[in-house]
Design an enzyme around this catalytic site. Structure first.
Site, PDB file in Angstrom:
ATOM      1  N   GLU A 108       0.835  -1.211   0.000  1.00 50.69           N
ATOM      2  CA  GLU A 108       0.000   0.000   0.000  1.00 50.69           C
ATOM      3  C   GLU A 108       0.869   1.259   0.000  1.00 50.69           C
ATOM      4  O   GLU A 108       0.547   2.247  -0.662  1.00 50.69           O
ATOM      5  CB  GLU A 108      -0.907   0.032   1.239  1.00 50.69           C
ATOM      6  CG  GLU A 108      -1.902  -1.100   1.348  1.00 50.69           C
ATOM      7  CD  GLU A 108      -1.343  -2.311   2.102  1.00 50.69           C
ATOM      8  OE1 GLU A 108      -0.147  -2.623   1.942  1.00 50.69           O
ATOM      9  OE2 GLU A 108      -2.124  -2.951   2.823  1.00 50.69           O
TER      10      GLU A 108
ATOM     11  N   TRP B 170      20.859 -38.841 -12.236  1.00 52.52           N
ATOM     12  CA  TRP B 170      19.693 -38.003 -12.163  1.00 52.52           C
ATOM     13  C   TRP B 170      18.523 -38.750 -12.731  1.00 52.52           C
ATOM     14  O   TRP B 170      18.670 -39.423 -13.741  1.00 52.52           O
ATOM     15  CB  TRP B 170      19.892 -36.715 -12.988  1.00 52.52           C
ATOM     16  CG  TRP B 170      20.995 -35.853 -12.468  1.00 52.52           C
ATOM     17  CD1 TRP B 170      22.221 -35.673 -12.979  1.00 52.52           C
ATOM     18  CD2 TRP B 170      20.935 -35.000 -11.301  1.00 52.52           C
ATOM     19  NE1 TRP B 170      22.961 -34.781 -12.236  1.00 52.52           N
ATOM     20  CE2 TRP B 170      22.185 -34.363 -11.189  1.00 52.52           C
ATOM     21  CE3 TRP B 170      19.979 -34.740 -10.337  1.00 52.52           C
ATOM     22  CZ2 TRP B 170      22.483 -33.463 -10.158  1.00 52.52           C
ATOM     23  CZ3 TRP B 170      20.280 -33.853  -9.325  1.00 52.52           C
ATOM     24  CH2 TRP B 170      21.521 -33.234  -9.253  1.00 52.52           C
TER      25      TRP B 170
ATOM     26  N   ARG C  59      20.615 -22.423  -6.748  1.00 52.70           N
ATOM     27  CA  ARG C  59      21.670 -22.055  -7.690  1.00 52.70           C
ATOM     28  C   ARG C  59      21.089 -21.092  -8.729  1.00 52.70           C
ATOM     29  O   ARG C  59      20.257 -21.496  -9.563  1.00 52.70           O
ATOM     30  CB  ARG C  59      22.239 -23.316  -8.349  1.00 52.70           C
ATOM     31  CG  ARG C  59      22.930 -24.228  -7.338  1.00 52.70           C
ATOM     32  CD  ARG C  59      23.553 -25.444  -7.987  1.00 52.70           C
ATOM     33  NE  ARG C  59      22.589 -26.418  -8.430  1.00 52.70           N
ATOM     34  CZ  ARG C  59      22.049 -27.363  -7.666  1.00 52.70           C
ATOM     35  NH1 ARG C  59      22.385 -27.460  -6.395  1.00 52.70           N
ATOM     36  NH2 ARG C  59      21.166 -28.221  -8.147  1.00 52.70           N
TER      37      ARG C  59
END
Ligand SMILES: NC(=O)c1ccc[n+]([C@@H]2O[C@H](COP(=O)([O-])OP(=O)(O)OC[C@H]3O[C@@H](n4cnc5c(N)ncnc54)[C@H](OP(=O)(O)O)[C@@H]3O)[C@@H](O)[C@H]2O)c1
Length: 379
Positions: A59, A177, A214
């Site tokens: 505000e 991964w 990262r």
């Protein structure tokens, strides 16, 4: 203007205020994300959003931009203006002093310091007040803040990467991964928006994970990246028996809280390295996760991201502590000797945990599934 036309306009300007509020997704912790738009004679004359705790509220930014034009204007705010002196003076007073004629809020602030008093202050000053415009959208951007204020607990997201056959690591513990770079980038953004990221001892011992944000992997524009990196989420390690050595990569970056049920006498050893050790009572031989959630909320944690393996993620699930699952699904099979998604010993179909899938979309070559427990997780 008819009341329908007014409602359409109110929703239009509130949508803009929400857009502004979302800019604070990575930076306002422990405060809520709030946006404000000031409109006079059909023109936006001021806009603002809360950037970070201790700095002016939405505000104030919008009123500054509007200047004299705030007189007689309508202010749209995504959260009830505050009525208390925190680190900054009350926004309700600022709106009164600026001569605003009408205030439209998306929702009341459940913060016990405010809880309707901001709107009351405005009404007592003769300002027309309305609340509840696009409330669901406003609640969605502050799930963590609202859960902490309304239930004294953080909003818990459990993130897991899995194969199409529901596996999260090979039998050896190897899990890097499973998904591709786009999914990992999405996880980076989840980390950056969280007040805290939590993992367990076995994940660190298996993966050498750091769980840091990262900047180059966030995939955000320069403005948001700069905001995201000004605040590193607290990294919480559950290590009931203090098995993770202090020279593990996880400890290389600061802002670590180690939670244990081992003797608190080890505290000094952690403190010397700049880390905090919190000793909590055990439950079933492990850290009492319910107590930990209360403790994290008391420390201002709004959104908690759990990045753990099947045991710890399973324990969170079994205790009904999970608000949202973020599952990243890779198009590969990891085979039947690989580890499951969750250790959740259920025997009968009637015990299955019902989930509501609220989003499913492709992320690079993977799929992202967001699901919430169909039943309220016991709050
Ligand atoms: N695919 C993915 O997304 C993903 C993500 C993370 C990890 N992983 C893989 O998952 C494997 C490790 O998974 P994990 O679950 O065994 O390890 P974890 O995530 O480290 O969980 C084990 C930790 O949780 C604590 N714990 C276990 N049960 C608990 C309970 N009921 N209440 C409170 N704390 C409890 C243990 O406590 P104590 O300290 O008392 O023993 C231990 O510290 C690794 O192979 C890793 O690579 C995969």
């Amino acid at each position: 203007m008819s009341s329908t036309e007014q409602s359409v306009l109110d929703a239009f300007y509130m949508a803009r205020a929400l857009e502004l509020a979302r800019k604070g997704v990575y930076s306002t912790h422990p405060n809520p994300r709030v946006g404000c738009v000031i409109v006079r004679d059909g023109q936006i004359v001021g806009e603002g959003w809360h950037v970070r705790a201790g700095e002016p509220h939405a505000e104030v930014h919008a009123l500054r931009q509007a200047g004299e034009q705030a007189k007689g204007a309508t202010a749209y705010v995504t959260l009830e203006p505050c009525s208390h002196h925190g680190r900054t003076p009350p926004c309700a007073d600022a709106l009164v002093n600026a001569g605003v004629a009408r205030v439209v809020a998306a929702m009341q602030d459940p913060n016990p310091d405010v809880a309707g008093r901001g709107l009351l202050r405005l009404m007592n000053a003769g300002i027309a007040v309305q609340s509840g415009v696009l409330e669901n959208e406003a609640r969605a951007i502050n799930k963590g803040f609202l859960k902490r204020m309304e239930h004294g607990l953080p909003y818990v997201r459990v993130k897991l990467a899995m194969s199409l056959d529901g596996r999260t690591a090979m039998a050896s513990g190897e899990s890097k991964w499973i998904t591709g770079p786009e999914a990992r980038s999405a996880v980076q953004r989840l980390r950056a928006q969280s007040s805290a990221v939590l993992t367990g001892a076995d994940t660190l011992l298996a993966d050498d994970a750091r769980l840091t944000v990262r900047p180059d992997e966030l995939g955000l524009d320069a403005e948001l990246t700069a905001l995201a990196v000004t605040r590193a989420p607290l990294r919480v390690l559950i290590d009931g028996r203090l098995r993770v050595p202090l020279d593990a990569p996880f400890f290389k970056a600061g802002n670590v809280l180690v939670v244990t049920c081992a003797a608190a006498s080890a505290r000094e050893r952690y403190q010397e390295q700049g880390h905090e050790l919190l000793a909590l009572p055990s439950s079933g031989g492990h850290v009492d996760l319910r107590k930990l959630m209360l403790e994290l909320a008391a420390r201002g944690v709004n959104e908690l991201l759990v990045e753990a393996g099947p045991k710890l993620a399973g324990a969170f699930t079994q205790l009904g502590l999970v608000d949202e699952f973020q599952l990243f699904v890779a198009g590969k099979f990891m085979g039947s000797s690989a580890r499951p998604l969750l250790e959740l010993p259920l025997a009968q179909m009637s015990e299955a945990l019902e989930l509501k899938i609220i989003e499913m979309r492709a992320v690079g070559n993977d799929w992202r599934v967001i699901a919430v427990p169909a039943l309220d997780p016991g709050v």
